[in-house]
Design a protein around this motif. Structure first.
Motif, PDB file in Angstrom:
ATOM      1  N   GLU A  50       0.840  -1.192   0.000  1.00 23.11           N
ATOM      2  CA  GLU A  50       0.000   0.000   0.000  1.00 23.11           C
ATOM      3  C   GLU A  50       0.875   1.243   0.000  1.00 23.11           C
ATOM      4  O   GLU A  50       1.852   1.336   0.752  1.00 23.11           O
ATOM      5  CB  GLU A  50      -0.919   0.018   1.222  1.00 23.11           C
ATOM      6  N   VAL A  51       0.516   2.201  -0.835  1.00 26.22           N
ATOM      7  CA  VAL A  51       1.300   3.425  -0.954  1.00 26.22           C
ATOM      8  C   VAL A  51       1.187   4.283   0.301  1.00 26.22           C
ATOM      9  O   VAL A  51       2.136   4.974   0.680  1.00 26.22           O
ATOM     10  CB  VAL A  51       0.852   4.212  -2.203  1.00 26.22           C
ATOM     11  N   GLY A  52       0.039   4.241   0.972  1.00 31.53           N
ATOM     12  CA  GLY A  52      -0.165   5.075   2.153  1.00 31.53           C
ATOM     13  C   GLY A  52       0.868   4.821   3.228  1.00 31.53           C
ATOM     14  O   GLY A  52       1.392   5.733   3.849  1.00 31.53           O
ATOM     15  N   GLY A  53       1.184   3.549   3.456  1.00 32.91           N
ATOM     16  CA  GLY A  53       2.189   3.187   4.447  1.00 32.91           C
ATOM     17  C   GLY A  53       1.796   3.573   5.861  1.00 32.91           C
ATOM     18  O   GLY A  53       0.734   4.144   6.107  1.00 32.91           O
ATOM     19  N   THR A  54       2.653   3.253   6.802  1.00 35.84           N
ATOM     20  CA  THR A  54       2.438   3.608   8.206  1.00 35.84           C
ATOM     21  C   THR A  54       3.770   3.962   8.845  1.00 35.84           C
ATOM     22  O   THR A  54       4.811   3.422   8.456  1.00 35.84           O
ATOM     23  CB  THR A  54       1.808   2.442   9.001  1.00 35.84           C
ATOM     24  N   PRO A  55       3.764   4.864   9.823  1.00 33.48           N
ATOM     25  CA  PRO A  55       5.008   5.141  10.550  1.00 33.48           C
ATOM     26  C   PRO A  55       5.497   3.890  11.276  1.00 33.48           C
ATOM     27  O   PRO A  55       4.711   2.992  11.592  1.00 33.48           O
ATOM     28  CB  PRO A  55       4.605   6.234  11.549  1.00 33.48           C
ATOM     29  N   ILE A  56       6.799   3.846  11.520  1.00 32.41           N
ATOM     30  CA  ILE A  56       7.389   2.702  12.213  1.00 32.41           C
ATOM     31  C   ILE A  56       6.935   2.698  13.674  1.00 32.41           C
ATOM     32  O   ILE A  56       6.937   3.737  14.343  1.00 32.41           O
ATOM     33  CB  ILE A  56       8.917   2.749  12.126  1.00 32.41           C
ATOM     34  N   ASN A  57       6.545   1.533  14.168  1.00 37.79           N
ATOM     35  CA  ASN A  57       6.166   1.396  15.573  1.00 37.79           C
ATOM     36  C   ASN A  57       7.348   1.769  16.464  1.00 37.79           C
ATOM     37  O   ASN A  57       8.428   1.204  16.334  1.00 37.79           O
ATOM     38  CB  ASN A  57       5.762  -0.065  15.834  1.00 37.79           C
ATOM     39  N   PRO A  58       7.181   2.743  17.363  1.00 35.79           N
ATOM     40  CA  PRO A  58       8.312   3.153  18.214  1.00 35.79           C
ATOM     41  C   PRO A  58       8.928   2.008  19.007  1.00 35.79           C
ATOM     42  O   PRO A  58      10.128   2.017  19.291  1.00 35.79           O
ATOM     43  CB  PRO A  58       7.685   4.197  19.150  1.00 35.79           C
ATOM     44  N   VAL A  59       8.134   1.014  19.366  1.00 32.68           N
ATOM     45  CA  VAL A  59       8.651  -0.121  20.130  1.00 32.68           C
ATOM     46  C   VAL A  59       9.662  -0.919  19.318  1.00 32.68           C
ATOM     47  O   VAL A  59      10.604  -1.499  19.858  1.00 32.68           O
ATOM     48  CB  VAL A  59       7.487  -1.024  20.591  1.00 32.68           C
ATOM     49  N   ARG A  60       9.489  -0.927  17.987  1.00 30.85           N
ATOM     50  CA  ARG A  60      10.370  -1.712  17.125  1.00 30.85           C
ATOM     51  C   ARG A  60      11.519  -0.888  16.545  1.00 30.85           C
ATOM     52  O   ARG A  60      12.365  -1.425  15.847  1.00 30.85           O
ATOM     53  CB  ARG A  60       9.560  -2.337  15.983  1.00 30.85           C
ATOM     54  N   ARG A  61      11.544   0.396  16.840  1.00 28.35           N
ATOM     55  CA  ARG A  61      12.614   1.240  16.309  1.00 28.35           C
ATOM     56  C   ARG A  61      13.952   0.928  16.977  1.00 28.35           C
ATOM     57  O   ARG A  61      14.008   0.652  18.178  1.00 28.35           O
ATOM     58  CB  ARG A  61      12.295   2.722  16.536  1.00 28.35           C
ATOM     59  N   VAL A  62      15.019   1.007  16.181  1.00 30.76           N
ATOM     60  CA  VAL A  62      16.378   0.894  16.683  1.00 30.76           C
ATOM     61  C   VAL A  62      17.038   2.261  16.521  1.00 30.76           C
ATOM     62  O   VAL A  62      16.953   2.854  15.445  1.00 30.76           O
ATOM     63  CB  VAL A  62      17.177  -0.173  15.908  1.00 30.76           C
ATOM     64  N   PRO A  63      17.695   2.794  17.561  1.00 32.41           N
ATOM     65  CA  PRO A  63      18.326   4.113  17.424  1.00 32.41           C
ATOM     66  C   PRO A  63      19.369   4.120  16.301  1.00 32.41           C
ATOM     67  O   PRO A  63      20.143   3.170  16.174  1.00 32.41           O
ATOM     68  CB  PRO A  63      18.993   4.334  18.791  1.00 32.41           C
ATOM     69  N   PRO A  64      19.396   5.166  15.481  1.00 30.18           N
ATOM     70  CA  PRO A  64      20.424   5.274  14.434  1.00 30.18           C
ATOM     71  C   PRO A  64      21.818   5.254  15.043  1.00 30.18           C
ATOM     72  O   PRO A  64      22.048   5.821  16.113  1.00 30.18           O
ATOM     73  CB  PRO A  64      20.122   6.619  13.776  1.00 30.18           C
TER      74      PRO A  64
END
Length: 457
Positions: free
Chosen positions: A113-127
């Motif tokens: 889907e083109v709309g997409g969703t922001p990344i779940n903060p729980v699954r984010r890894v710090p850059p």
């Protein structure tokens, strides 16, 4: 894509890029639409709003030439989806994802889907790792980190497009698989031709996806272009294991397209007639970048925007600054001196630089050199203002050395050719040369062992 067998023919109104269709049932927001004209021509759209049996559609190709009495509208029962995968690499498409390079349509093993969703903060890894751009001012002073969103603030007449293209052509991720998705919005045909020519080598190497929306393309297409770019990038990164840099220029053209659609819908305007949801709309784009736990790839976003009249408090740069993690600011003063890139080092900032630079990531002396150089430039600016008040002859010898440092920084460190890919070691060597303009006693932010190692007397 599965289309509804029942087509609606009750087109109530055409309003700019919008069409109001009556007699609809079971239709949802963001649903993809196929519009068939009486001549047989097909256009496409998205559902913006549904109210009882009425649906408001944004027509991607525009409503010009449509006869509302001879139109059939079919709904796809799902949002717009595109094929995703490595098939996009090396391709040149318009803002809707249709090839303009003479090749076949882009195919992929999966659709997204083109709309997409922001990344779940729980699954984010710090850059935590750098993206090296080959531009000394960025690599040394405002290091771009994988998974970061770092905008370029510019103004009309400054070479922001040249800088964006240079970054897209030169950026690397330390030898790991790396790709670039370049989304151009509202470009003139001359600019679009320049972008294609300058990025031809990277495109031929299969490392680039190019999406070009020109100024005479339908305005609605500009709202779709960055979402297409991010959808393609997400799959290359999180399913393909690549590090992907998404360059989006010009986000001000995107915001103006959003304002035009908002006005056509009759929405109540907010600041400078932009819609009140401009912040959340921009965030829905920028927050799609980052790194995900247990996935090896990353999406880094470099939006480029022009500030009308150079006003950094304008809604587009103002809201962008709230969402993103720093900014690279271009200045007319450096540009007037013929310096490229005309980066204002003291107004620029990468909030994640310490996560992606320093020992084990770039070089041991990187952060110390950057901090000392910025401190010296700040002092040089104060000295320059003092010289305007009391005259240069009244300055102390140390103050004069700071003015020499400022000149050495502009011409010896900042300036480089638009096609020069400068390694980080070379950029840091130039930074040391600039710092040697000052007496050792003025370099208090750098440890003594580093000063000894680099021969600072």
């Amino acid at each position: 894509m599965r289309w509804s067998e029942v087509e609606c023919t009750d087109v109530r109104e055409l309003r700019g890029p919008l069409a109001v269709v009556g007699g609809v049932t079971g239709v949802g927001w963001d649903e993809f639409v196929r519009i068939t004209l009486g001549s047989g021509e097909r256009r496409h759209g998205l559902v913006l709003e549904v109210d009882r049996d009425l649906a408001v559609l944004q027509v991607l190709e525009g409503t010009a030439g449509i006869d509302p009495t001879a139109v059939r509208v079919a709904f796809a029962s799902s949002p717009l989806r595109i094929p995703v995968g490595p098939g996009w690499l090396g391709r040149v498409c318009n803002g809707r994802g249709e090839p303009i390079d003479g090749g076949p349509p882009v195919f992929g093993a999966a659709e997204a889907e083109v709309g997409g969703t922001p990344i779940n903060p729980v699954r984010r890894v710090p850059p935590s790792e750098p993206v090296l751009t080959g531009v000394g001012a960025i690599d040394v002073l405002t290091t771009l980190v994988r998974g970061q969103k770092l905008p370029i603030f510019s103004a009309a007449g400054l070479p922001h497009l040249e800088l964006a293209v240079q970054i897209a052509a030169q950026s690397t991720a330390g030898g790991e698989e790396f790709s670039v998705v370049f989304a151009g919005m509202g470009l003139t045909h001359a600019d679009a031709s320049f972008v294609r020519g300058a990025l031809a080598e990277r495109s031929a190497a299969g490392e680039l996806v190019l999406l070009l929306n020109t100024a005479d393309d339908p305005v609605i297409e500009r709202l779709l272009t960055p979402r297409l770019a991010l959808t393609v990038a997400e799959h290359l990164a999180f399913d393909g294991g690549r590090h992907v840099l998404v360059v989006m220029t010009d986000m001000t053209a995107y915001a103006e397209a959003l304002r035009e659609v908002s006005a056509a819908r009759g929405e109540i305007p907010a600041r400078r007639a932009y819609p009140g949801y401009l912040y959340s709309d921009l965030a829905s784009l920028y927050e799609r970048c980052g790194r995900i736990r247990d996935r090896s790839g990353s999406v880094t976003v470099l939006p480029v925007l022009t500030m009308p009249a150079g006003d950094i408090t304008h809604p587009v740069p103002d809201l962008t600054g709230y969402i993103t993690e720093g900014q690279i600011v271009l200045t007319r003063e450096a540009h007037a001196r013929g310096v490229y890139p005309p980066v204002d080092a003291l107004s620029s900032l990468s909030r994640l630089m310490r996560k992606g630079a320093g020992p084990g990531r770039t070089r041991e002396d990187h952060l110390d050199v950057a901090a000392q150089l910025l401190a010296a430039l700040a002092r040089a600016r104060q000295v320059r203002e003092l010289a305007d008040l009391i005259g240069r002859p009244a300055l102390s010898p140390t103050d004069l050395r700071y003015l020499e440092l400022d000149e050495a920084f502009q011409l010896g460190f900042l300036a480089q050719r638009p096609d020069e890919n400068r390694p980080l070691d070379a950029s840091l060597a130039l930074a040391w040369e600039v710092l040697r303009t000052l007496p050792r006693g003025q370099l208090a932010m750098i440890p003594s062992e580093l000063l000894d190692r680099h021969g600072v007397a």
